[in-house]
Motif scaffolding. Structure first.
Motif, PDB file in Angstrom:
ATOM      1  N   UNK A 232       0.852  -1.195   0.000  1.00 52.82           N
ATOM      2  CA  UNK A 232       0.000   0.000   0.000  1.00 52.82           C
ATOM      3  C   UNK A 232       0.888   1.246   0.000  1.00 52.82           C
ATOM      4  N   UNK A 233       0.430   2.342  -0.631  1.00 48.85           N
ATOM      5  CA  UNK A 233       1.280   3.537  -0.751  1.00 48.85           C
ATOM      6  C   UNK A 233       1.870   4.013   0.571  1.00 48.85           C
ATOM      7  N   UNK A 234       1.059   4.024   1.633  1.00 53.38           N
ATOM      8  CA  UNK A 234       1.545   4.531   2.922  1.00 53.38           C
ATOM      9  C   UNK A 234       2.542   3.578   3.589  1.00 53.38           C
ATOM     10  N   UNK A 235       2.677   2.362   3.047  1.00 54.94           N
ATOM     11  CA  UNK A 235       3.598   1.385   3.644  1.00 54.94           C
ATOM     12  C   UNK A 235       4.953   1.319   2.932  1.00 54.94           C
ATOM     13  N   UNK A 236       5.093   2.028   1.818  1.00 53.51           N
ATOM     14  CA  UNK A 236       6.326   1.933   1.046  1.00 53.51           C
ATOM     15  C   UNK A 236       7.540   2.332   1.880  1.00 53.51           C
ATOM     16  N   UNK A 237       7.477   3.489   2.537  1.00 55.96           N
ATOM     17  CA  UNK A 237       8.630   3.994   3.288  1.00 55.96           C
ATOM     18  C   UNK A 237       8.972   3.099   4.481  1.00 55.96           C
ATOM     19  N   UNK A 238       8.011   2.725   5.349  1.00 55.57           N
ATOM     20  CA  UNK A 238       8.373   1.851   6.477  1.00 55.57           C
ATOM     21  C   UNK A 238       8.819   0.459   6.036  1.00 55.57           C
ATOM     22  N   UNK A 239       8.207  -0.100   4.981  1.00 59.44           N
ATOM     23  CA  UNK A 239       8.629  -1.424   4.508  1.00 59.44           C
ATOM     24  C   UNK A 239      10.045  -1.360   3.934  1.00 59.44           C
ATOM     25  N   UNK A 240      10.381  -0.259   3.278  1.00 57.11           N
ATOM     26  CA  UNK A 240      11.730  -0.098   2.744  1.00 57.11           C
ATOM     27  C   UNK A 240      12.750  -0.047   3.876  1.00 57.11           C
ATOM     28  N   UNK A 241      12.427   0.689   4.931  1.00 60.04           N
ATOM     29  CA  UNK A 241      13.333   0.788   6.074  1.00 60.04           C
ATOM     30  C   UNK A 241      13.544  -0.580   6.716  1.00 60.04           C
ATOM     31  N   UNK A 242      12.448  -1.350   6.874  1.00 60.82           N
ATOM     32  CA  UNK A 242      12.548  -2.684   7.455  1.00 60.82           C
ATOM     33  C   UNK A 242      13.416  -3.594   6.595  1.00 60.82           C
ATOM     34  N   UNK A 243      13.180  -3.585   5.277  1.00 56.80           N
ATOM     35  CA  UNK A 243      13.944  -4.446   4.377  1.00 56.80           C
ATOM     36  C   UNK A 243      15.422  -4.079   4.388  1.00 56.80           C
ATOM     37  N   UNK A 244      15.704  -2.774   4.458  1.00 58.06           N
ATOM     38  CA  UNK A 244      17.096  -2.331   4.505  1.00 58.06           C
ATOM     39  C   UNK A 244      17.773  -2.829   5.779  1.00 58.06           C
ATOM     40  N   UNK A 245      17.034  -2.783   6.896  1.00 54.05           N
ATOM     41  CA  UNK A 245      17.571  -3.277   8.167  1.00 54.05           C
ATOM     42  C   UNK A 245      17.823  -4.782   8.119  1.00 54.05           C
TER      43      UNK A 245
END
Length: 332
Positions: A232-245
């Motif tokens: 979902x659009x609002x989840x792009x930024x937090x999911x990216x941060x999680x995946x990077x971690x």
């Protein structure tokens, strides 16, 4: 660089000799062969690694030639050709005798269009026949929108590359079946459903209404090497941060309006607000993520109206049938 008259004449000669030519269109670059030469058409499948059951599109120089390639031209086809050709619309009709079954995946229907690119039209005129041309890339991978994309991906598999600059539409043509009483969109693309409805006088039927096989409908298509995850659009930024971690090299496609500050990712692309601009650049973005070493791409789907439908279709195909939101650490 733009192809010269000498380049076009040379390319026409390559086609006459049974060779393969990469040519620019307004949508993507195509891998072209003489549409009436079964052996040359067969080479397209070999170079791309494409299953022979997947139909190809026959490109012609003008709507006036349509009757030379199909069994009959119904009124609906005439109306659509008049409205959208040259342009990113492909018509599916009953196969004429000039079209070998090798070009249709064994079907008795054929997909035909007139491309809206001066280099492609000049080549068709110089060659004097139809050119069968799917996208000039390996089967299932990201379609090419520059001549360099073709050279990088197919190399010596192409006998001649015509450089016509960057493609202006950037996603493939809309494919519409006009063999039945009600026209049916088989693949969304550069001509929108709204544009078709305005000309037809009714909304075209959904893809499930037609049994015809068409290009670009494999469960995983238009795919970069990196895994594509849709959220979902609002989840792009937090999911990216999680995946990077978790250790991924993350590429992000995110609407600019959803970013208030830095995004934790390896590579971030703020997608244009304009659907036309987004479609034109989409495949370039996906290729750039691979070039920059991303192993995971996190993206949201655009609003599905107008060209947003085609963009969403390409992103879903790039993601393939895999679960969208299962982010695990990369393998050591």
């Amino acid at each position: 660089m733009t192809a010269t008259k000498d380049d076009i004449e040379k390319a026409a000669g390559v086609l006459r000799a049974g060779g393969l030519v990469a040519l620019p269109t307004e949508t993507v670059y195509g891998l072209g062969a003489n549409a009436e030469d079964p052996a040359a058409v067969g080479r397209i499948f070999e170079v791309k690694g494409r299953p022979p059951s997947h139909p190809l599109i026959v490109h012609i120089a003008s709507a006036a030639e349509l009757g030379d390639w199909v069994e009959e031209v119904p009124q609906t086809a005439r109306v659509l050709a008049e409205a959208f050709w040259p342009g990113p619309l492909t018509l599916v009709l009953r196969r004429g005798r000039r079209v070998p079954l090798e070009a249709t995946g064994g079907l008795e229907t054929v997909a035909v269009r007139v491309p809206d690119h001066p280099v492609a039209l000049a080549l068709l005129s110089a060659f004097g026949g139809g050119i069968t041309a799917p996208s000039a890339n390996r089967f299932g991978s990201v379609s090419p929108t520059t001549a360099d994309h073709v050279r990088t991906e197919l190399g010596d598999g192409v006998d001649f590359v015509l450089d016509g600059g960057s493609c202006q539409v950037g996603v493939e043509s809309t494919i519409i079946d006009v063999t039945a009483d009600v026209a049916s969109v088989l693949r969304p693309g550069g001509v929108t459903a709204e544009d078709l409805e305005a000309v037809l006088g009714y909304p075209p039927a959904a893809p499930s209404a037609s049994p015809v096989r068409v290009p670009g409908q494999h469960p995983s298509h238009y795919a970069p090497r990196a895994r594509v995850v849709l959220v979902e659009p609002e989840k792009v930024v937090p999911e990216a941060a999680l995946a990077q971690e978790l250790g991924h090299q993350v590429g992000v496609l995110v609407p600019a309006a959803l970013t208030d500050g830095p995004v934790k990712a390896h590579t971030v692309v703020a997608v244009p607000a304009s659907f036309a601009a987004y479609a034109r650049e989409l495949y370039g973005y996906l290729r750039a993520f691979d070039e920059r070493g991303c192993d995971l791409i996190i993206a949201s789907l655009p609003v599905e109206e107008g060209l947003g439908v085609a963009i969403a279709n390409r992103l879903r195909r790039a993601a393939g049938p895999r679960p969208s939101a299962n982010l695990t650490a990369p393998r050591a």
